[in-house]
Design an enzyme around this catalytic site. Structure first.
Site, PDB file in Angstrom:
ATOM      1  N   TYR A   1      -7.197   3.909  -9.867  1.00  0.00           N
ATOM      2  CA  TYR A   1      -7.630   2.509  -9.828  1.00  0.00           C
ATOM      3  C   TYR A   1      -7.526   1.896 -11.224  1.00  0.00           C
ATOM      4  CZ  TYR A   1      -9.480   2.988  -5.092  1.00  0.00           C
ATOM      5  OH  TYR A   1      -9.611   3.175  -3.743  1.00  0.00           O
TER       6      TYR A   1
ATOM      7  N   GLU B   1       0.857  -1.189   0.000  1.00  0.00           N
ATOM      8  CA  GLU B   1       0.000   0.000   0.000  1.00  0.00           C
ATOM      9  C   GLU B   1       0.890   1.234   0.000  1.00  0.00           C
ATOM     10  OE1 GLU B   1      -3.510  -0.093   2.685  1.00  0.00           O
ATOM     11  OE2 GLU B   1      -2.521  -1.831   3.550  1.00  0.00           O
TER      12      GLU B   1
END
Length: 312
Positions: free
Chosen positions: A270, A259
């Site tokens: 995304y 992350e």
């Protein structure tokens, strides 16, 4: 760069190259040395510069249940080879047929009949053919018999020891990304698509770009200083950041991922491809007394990461 995956169906323009052969996991300095020898041969003979490698990795093919060991996936390897000026990537499918070829059959069917290579460059520890029966000396002999040139490159070492994919894995396992980078000749990078997570980072004020590390050798879990290259989409560019590698023990997760919090960035990425370079290891994963304590630590991590990046 053109990618060829089947040695039996090859266009004329993809034949006759000077080629470095190997798995090239990580494309480290030893690999680059072998490629540079092939580059010199290509220039001298006015042939394309090529790399021959195999997908899946033979180790992965013969032991599919073994722990993940690869430093990079096929796409990341192709990106790195293209940056090095490779013009032909022979990414051959490693399957039952290819793995059953004897050393002599591999040389005749793949190198000579299939690809018509003019010159091959291999490392002195290179093995080929069924059961890894063929060695570097065998390739040299077969080249003389079949009419293609062969150069055997010595293994590369630095002041610490041999430069190898194994040594790089060890450095990453121990949280030493700068030592890994010294052997790689570039930062160790994890490339892939940004996937949707549980969006806890957004709720904490630290939205992250999440990536799977499935199939890759896992570096030491913890928090890293990173550089994030967004490779596709409207936000293409290079950014600094801090990233968490691991299973998020604070929230009871158990599937490892990466992350990355990208500094000074707002945008939806995304599904886009990104490349995350591991610069420094800051601290291990830990469980905090509460969300507020976690945020305080994240603030400190990011401040430290910004300071390190400013000094690069």
């Amino acid at each position: 760069m053109r990618i060829v995956r089947d040695y039996q169906f090859v266009e004329k323009a993809d034949r006759g190259a000077s080629v470095a052969i190997g798995n090239f996991d990580g494309v480290h300095l030893g690999h680059q040395y072998v490629i540079d020898i092939a580059r010199a041969e290509a220039k001298a003979s006015q042939t394309p510069l090529g790399v021959m490698t195999f997908e899946p990795h033979p180790r992965q093919y013969f032991a599919p249940q073994s722990a993940p060991f690869r430093l990079m996936g096929a796409d990341a390897r192709a990106h790195r080879l293209e940056k090095l000026g490779v013009e032909r990537l022979y990414e051959l499918s490693f399957n039952d047929t290819l793995s059953a070829l004897s050393p002599e059959e591999f040389a005749q069917r793949v190198i000579v009949d299939g690809l018509g290579l003019s010159h091959v460059v291999i490392g002195e520890d290179f093995h080929f053919g069924k059961g890894r029966a063929g060695k570097a000396d065998d390739m040299t002999m077969l080249g003389r018999q079949m009419g293609f040139g062969v150069t055997v490159a010595p293994l590369m070492s630095d002041e610490v020891g041999e430069v190898s994919s194994t040594a790089i894995r060890d450095a990453l396992t121990e949280g030493r990304p700068r030592d890994a980078a010294r052997m790689l000749g570039h930062w160790h990078r994890i490339e892939g698509d940004v996937i949707r997570g549980d969006q806890r980072g957004r709720d904490l004020g630290y939205p992250t770009a999440n990536m799977s590390i499935e199939g890759l050798h896992p570096p030491k879990f913890g928090v890293y200083v990173v550089e994030v290259d967004i490779l596709t989409g409207p936000h293409k560019g290079s950014y600094g950041g801090a990233a968490s590698m691991g299973t998020r023990p604070m929230f009871g997760e158990n599937r490892p991922n990466l992350e990355s919090y990208i500094f000074d960035f707002k945008g939806d990425i995304y599904g886009e491809q990104i490349s995350v370079a591991l610069i420094d290891y800051l601290r291990p994963e830990q469980v905090f007394d509460g969300v507020e304590a976690l945020i305080v630590q994240m603030d400190a991590d990011c401040a430290q990461a910004r300071d390190i990046l400013a000094k690069l």
